[in-house]
Write a protein that holds these residues in place. Structure first.
Motif, PDB file in Angstrom:
ATOM      1  N   GLN A  50      38.542  27.267  39.392  1.00 12.19           N
ATOM      2  CA  GLN A  50      38.138  28.566  38.848  1.00 12.19           C
ATOM      3  C   GLN A  50      37.777  29.584  39.924  1.00 12.19           C
ATOM      4  OE1 GLN A  50      34.427  28.059  36.569  1.00 12.19           O
ATOM      5  NE2 GLN A  50      33.404  29.076  38.254  1.00 12.19           N
ATOM      6  N   SER A  51      37.632  29.142  41.188  1.00  8.56           N
ATOM      7  CA  SER A  51      37.147  30.048  42.228  1.00  8.56           C
ATOM      8  C   SER A  51      38.139  30.151  43.383  1.00  8.56           C
ATOM      9  CB  SER A  51      35.804  29.559  42.779  1.00  8.56           C
ATOM     10  OG  SER A  51      34.878  29.330  41.746  1.00  8.56           O
ATOM     11  N   PRO A  52      38.305  31.345  43.935  1.00  7.09           N
ATOM     12  CA  PRO A  52      39.090  31.478  45.171  1.00  7.09           C
ATOM     13  C   PRO A  52      38.421  30.673  46.286  1.00  7.09           C
ATOM     14  CG  PRO A  52      38.692  33.629  44.167  1.00  7.09           C
ATOM     15  CD  PRO A  52      37.832  32.646  43.436  1.00  7.09           C
ATOM     16  N   VAL A  53      39.218  30.211  47.229  1.00 10.36           N
ATOM     17  CA  VAL A  53      38.683  29.380  48.313  1.00 10.36           C
ATOM     18  C   VAL A  53      37.615  30.125  49.101  1.00 10.36           C
ATOM     19  CG1 VAL A  53      39.264  28.197  50.460  1.00 10.36           C
ATOM     20  CG2 VAL A  53      40.825  28.066  48.510  1.00 10.36           C
ATOM     21  N   ILE A  55      35.515  32.421  48.092  1.00 10.50           N
ATOM     22  CA  ILE A  55      34.269  32.456  47.323  1.00 10.50           C
ATOM     23  C   ILE A  55      33.616  31.080  47.326  1.00 10.50           C
ATOM     24  CG2 ILE A  55      33.307  32.751  45.004  1.00 10.50           C
ATOM     25  CD1 ILE A  55      34.042  35.363  46.359  1.00 10.50           C
ATOM     26  N   PHE A  56      34.421  30.036  47.171  1.00 13.01           N
ATOM     27  CA  PHE A  56      33.887  28.671  47.156  1.00 13.01           C
ATOM     28  C   PHE A  56      33.202  28.344  48.485  1.00 13.01           C
ATOM     29  CE2 PHE A  56      34.319  24.147  48.059  1.00 13.01           C
ATOM     30  CZ  PHE A  56      33.755  23.587  46.927  1.00 13.01           C
ATOM     31  N   LEU A  57      33.873  28.641  49.587  1.00 16.92           N
ATOM     32  CA  LEU A  57      33.308  28.331  50.903  1.00 16.92           C
ATOM     33  C   LEU A  57      32.053  29.148  51.176  1.00 16.92           C
ATOM     34  CD1 LEU A  57      36.558  28.033  53.066  1.00 16.92           C
ATOM     35  CD2 LEU A  57      35.143  26.190  52.144  1.00 16.92           C
ATOM     36  N   ASN A  58      32.053  30.402  50.746  1.00 19.37           N
ATOM     37  CA  ASN A  58      30.869  31.232  50.948  1.00 19.37           C
ATOM     38  C   ASN A  58      29.693  30.721  50.113  1.00 19.37           C
ATOM     39  OD1 ASN A  58      29.709  33.671  52.202  1.00 19.37           O
ATOM     40  ND2 ASN A  58      29.524  34.399  50.094  1.00 19.37           N
ATOM     41  N   GLY A  59      29.994  30.233  48.898  1.00 21.16           N
ATOM     42  CA  GLY A  59      28.946  29.665  48.057  1.00 21.16           C
ATOM     43  C   GLY A  59      28.340  28.422  48.673  1.00 21.16           C
ATOM     44  N   ALA A 137      27.855  41.953  44.445  1.00 23.42           N
ATOM     45  CA  ALA A 137      28.863  41.323  43.579  1.00 23.42           C
ATOM     46  C   ALA A 137      29.478  40.108  44.262  1.00 23.42           C
ATOM     47  CB  ALA A 137      29.956  42.342  43.232  1.00 23.42           C
ATOM     48  N   HIS A 138      29.760  40.232  45.553  1.00 24.18           N
ATOM     49  CA  HIS A 138      30.350  39.118  46.297  1.00 24.18           C
ATOM     50  C   HIS A 138      29.372  37.938  46.374  1.00 24.18           C
ATOM     51  CE1 HIS A 138      32.848  37.050  49.223  1.00 24.18           C
ATOM     52  NE2 HIS A 138      31.801  36.945  50.027  1.00 24.18           N
ATOM     53  N   GLN A 139      28.108  38.221  46.656  1.00 25.02           N
ATOM     54  CA  GLN A 139      27.121  37.155  46.773  1.00 25.02           C
ATOM     55  C   GLN A 139      26.871  36.477  45.426  1.00 25.02           C
ATOM     56  OE1 GLN A 139      23.755  39.136  48.596  1.00 25.02           O
ATOM     57  NE2 GLN A 139      24.414  38.565  50.655  1.00 25.02           N
ATOM     58  N   ARG A 140      26.792  37.258  44.367  1.00 18.36           N
ATOM     59  CA  ARG A 140      26.557  36.667  43.043  1.00 18.36           C
ATOM     60  C   ARG A 140      27.751  35.813  42.604  1.00 18.36           C
ATOM     61  NH1 ARG A 140      22.026  38.167  40.654  1.00 18.36           N
ATOM     62  NH2 ARG A 140      20.994  40.104  41.292  1.00 18.36           N
ATOM     63  N   GLN A 141      28.946  36.273  42.919  1.00 20.96           N
ATOM     64  CA  GLN A 141      30.132  35.496  42.582  1.00 20.96           C
ATOM     65  C   GLN A 141      30.126  34.165  43.338  1.00 20.96           C
ATOM     66  OE1 GLN A 141      33.811  37.539  43.305  1.00 20.96           O
ATOM     67  NE2 GLN A 141      35.040  36.106  42.099  1.00 20.96           N
ATOM     68  N   ARG A 144      27.623  31.752  41.836  1.00 20.83           N
ATOM     69  CA  ARG A 144      28.015  31.223  40.521  1.00 20.83           C
ATOM     70  C   ARG A 144      28.788  29.909  40.616  1.00 20.83           C
ATOM     71  NH1 ARG A 144      29.554  36.732  39.259  1.00 20.83           N
ATOM     72  NH2 ARG A 144      27.852  37.745  38.137  1.00 20.83           N
ATOM     73  N   ILE A 145      29.278  29.555  41.796  1.00 21.01           N
ATOM     74  CA  ILE A 145      29.980  28.270  41.882  1.00 21.01           C
ATOM     75  C   ILE A 145      29.010  27.130  41.599  1.00 21.01           C
ATOM     76  CG2 ILE A 145      31.590  29.213  43.582  1.00 21.01           C
ATOM     77  CD1 ILE A 145      30.222  27.258  45.621  1.00 21.01           C
ATOM     78  N   TRP A 146      27.734  27.307  41.959  1.00 24.51           N
ATOM     79  CA  TRP A 146      26.733  26.273  41.682  1.00 24.51           C
ATOM     80  C   TRP A 146      26.375  26.239  40.201  1.00 24.51           C
ATOM     81  CZ3 TRP A 146      26.051  22.809  45.303  1.00 24.51           C
ATOM     82  CH2 TRP A 146      26.352  23.161  46.633  1.00 24.51           C
ATOM     83  N   GLU A 147      26.354  27.419  39.599  1.00 21.12           N
ATOM     84  CA  GLU A 147      26.121  27.488  38.161  1.00 21.12           C
ATOM     85  C   GLU A 147      27.265  26.822  37.409  1.00 21.12           C
ATOM     86  OE1 GLU A 147      23.982  30.915  35.638  1.00 21.12           O
ATOM     87  OE2 GLU A 147      25.939  31.471  36.430  1.00 21.12           O
ATOM     88  N   ALA A 148      28.490  27.067  37.881  1.00 20.34           N
ATOM     89  CA  ALA A 148      29.656  26.440  37.264  1.00 20.34           C
ATOM     90  C   ALA A 148      29.613  24.929  37.431  1.00 20.34           C
ATOM     91  CB  ALA A 148      30.933  27.007  37.889  1.00 20.34           C
TER      92      ALA A 148
END
Length: 246
Positions: A50-53, A55-59, A137-141, A144-148
């Protein structure tokens, strides 16, 4: 280091493992490699889907904030803004340009440069708030990987339980294999629910809280820059900015 996070996670695991021991159980019975692989592998795979790489790595990188959060000192920030206000009143806005190279924060550096360039207060706020919204927006996105993960893990834990029961049903004629299948079934559910509620969701909520604090700091900065551009008295600027933390 954030001691609350350390104490919280240690207390949670000590309580659960301690309860298991008090009930006469063994810690080793909770260690099932197959169950862990199913839950963690399935959860990570679902989040990646569900997440771009990026965004995932930043999370994942942001998760370090749970134990080592960014240092936010509103008093220090306000003091610095007031110092810039005094400089601009005494030497003019152009004098602030000499402070730009020594500033590390991109938003602060951009704001100082806009001030030195003589931008109007309205244009200054417009430009800087776009940057704030984009970063938030970038940080919240990313958070959200942890919420997911917290949403997927329990369901995948149930999937692991079903797989374990299938293994049990396939080996009803061999009692030696039944125990392992049943163990995987129950432990997979524990891993799914436990990881979601003790790790993933708390991390997501902690990151959201840190992001909110960071946004407030940025709003203080923007309000300070706009006040300087408007030529307001430094004392008035200080009193207004302190109002963020009453």
């Amino acid at each position: 280091m954030d001691l609350n996070s350390v104490i919280g996670i240690l207390l949670a695991f000590i309580a659960i493992i301690g309860g298991q021991i008090l009930e006469g159980g063994h810690v080793g019975s909770l260690l099932q490699v197959a169950a862990f692989l199913i839950v963690m592998g399935g959860t990570v795979g679902a989040v990646l889907l569900q997440s771009p790489v990026k965004i995932f790595l930043n999370g994942v990188k942001m998760s370090a904030w749970v134990f080592f959060p960014p240092i936010n000192s509103p008093q220090t920030l306000i003091k610095q803004i007031i110092n810039w206000a005094h400089i601009s009143r005494k030497e003019g806005l152009l004098a602030l340009e000499t402070h730009v190279p020594v500033v590390k924060d991109p938003l602060t550096r951009k704001g100082l440069q806009l001030l030195a360039d003589g931008s109007t207060p309205e244009k200054l706020r417009e430009v800087l708030e776009i940057d704030i919204l984009a970063l938030e927006a970038h940080q919240r996105q990313s958070a959200r990987i942890w919420e997911a993960a917290g949403g997927y893990a329990p369901t995948i834990g149930i999937l692991g339980a079903v797989l374990g029961l299938i293994h049990v049903m396939e080996n009803l004629s061999d009692p030696e294999l039944l125990g392992n299948g049943i163990a995987v079934a129950f432990v997979a559910t524990i891993y799914g629910v436990g990881l979601a509620n003790l790790i993933f969701l708390p991390i997501a909520n902690k990151l959201k809280s840190i992001i909110n604090e960071h946004v407030v700091m940025q709003e203080i900065l923007v309000d300070g820059f706009v006040a300087i551009a408007s030529g307001e008295n430094p004392r008035l600027i200080e009193n207004r900015l302190k109002g963020y933390f009453i």
